[in-house]
Design an enzyme around this catalytic site. Structure first.
Site, mmCIF file in Angstrom:
data_model
loop_
_atom_site.group_PDB
_atom_site.id
_atom_site.type_symbol
_atom_site.label_atom_id
_atom_site.label_comp_id
_atom_site.label_asym_id
_atom_site.label_seq_id
_atom_site.Cartn_x
_atom_site.Cartn_y
_atom_site.Cartn_z
ATOM 1 C CG ASP A 1 -3.487 3.316 -14.284
ATOM 2 O OD1 ASP A 1 -3.009 3.374 -13.123
ATOM 3 O OD2 ASP A 1 -2.901 3.820 -15.274
ATOM 4 C CD GLU B 1 -0.172 5.576 -16.220
ATOM 5 O OE1 GLU B 1 -0.550 4.754 -15.368
ATOM 6 O OE2 GLU B 1 -0.641 6.727 -16.274
#
Ligand code: PGA
Length: 263
Positions: free
Chosen positions: A136, A143
């Site tokens: 990702d 994140e």
């Protein structure tokens, strides 16, 4: 960013270990930031080999790991503390009292995070930070959406990260949902940074962070704001880069480039 495209995982591991070894020889008491995951395993193997065959000396080195799963004890087989012991520390002459991995089993993650930041500061800051990259686009467990100013803290893992990391656990449900991770602000303060990536499942995200816009949606793109970053990729991870020819020219003319720009 200096982009070094290598043939395969093995060459990526060799080249990156040589870059790290050069730093250790240049500064025997370097403060290293270290990463976990499949990508650095080969690099750590090469470093252990350099220790064994050439006496690469880790006795004055201090290390700070990027992250740890919340809830896992240091000896848990999926903890990053255990990973580091198995893949690097037990094969080299590191002083265990100079090894820092975030504590996944703390009662007060906030207090721990502040302590970890202070320890890095007291050590004089990170000289050389090793990073992998998540599917990702994360570095550490920063994140999508992480602030570029973030410091060490607890972060909820993104769905894709949980899926990607399920391979290390018996079942996907066993993957912890939270981790303590250095922040992007912490990482960006390292004096030099090395990111390594391998395999075609990293191709898209490597093209995004190297050649795409700076965005918190691909947190590795924050590295575009840093003045000393080296990226070592294998051919598969580099397969979606559009300026490969240029990166290869710079790599193949390194002596000339060093003479002109001093790096
Ligand atoms: P990997 O993980 O090396 O196992 O692909 C990289 C990361 O998530 O940072």
């Amino acid at each position: 960013m200096e982009i070094i495209i290598t043939h395969d995982y093995q060459e990526m591991s060799k080249v990156s270990s040589q870059i790290i070894a050069r730093e250790i020889k240049r500064k025997h008491d370097s403060i290293l930031g270290l990463a976990t995951g499949d990508t650095p395993v080969g690099t750590y193997k090469e470093l252990a080999k350099l220790h064994k065959t050439e006496g690469l000396d880790f006795s004055k080195i201090t290390t700070f790991n990027l992250d740890e799963y919340v809830g896992l004890a240091p000896l848990h087989k999926n903890s990053y503390n255990y990973f580091m012991q198995e893949n690097l520390f037990k094969h080299i002459n590191i002083n265990q009292s100079m090894v820092y991995v975030p504590q996944g089993r703390t009662d007060d993650p906030e207090e721990f995070s502040a302590w970890y930041e202070q320890k890095i500061k007291d050590a004089g800051g990170i000289d050389f930070q090793v990073l992998g990259i998540g599917g990702d686009g994360h570095i550490g467990f920063n994140e999508p959406g992480s602030s570029f100013a973030s410091r060490t803290r607890v972060k909820a893992l993104y769905r894709q990260t949980i899926k990607d990391n399920a391979r290390f656990f018996d079942r996907e449900e066993d993957v912890p949902r939270f981790a303590i991770t250095m922040g992007l602000g912490t990482i960006l303060e390292a004096k030099k940074i090395l990111l390594i990536a391998s395999g075609k499942n990293k191709a898209e995200v490597c093209a995004q962070f190297i050649e795409g816009p700076v965005t918190s949606q691909i947190t590795a793109s924050a590295l575009q704001l840093h003045s000393y970053v080296t990226v070592v990729l294998d051919e598969e991870a580099a397969s979606k880069l559009t300026r490969k020819e240029y990166y290869n020219w710079v790599k193949n003319n390194k002596k000339l480039v060093q003479k002109k720009i001093g790096r």
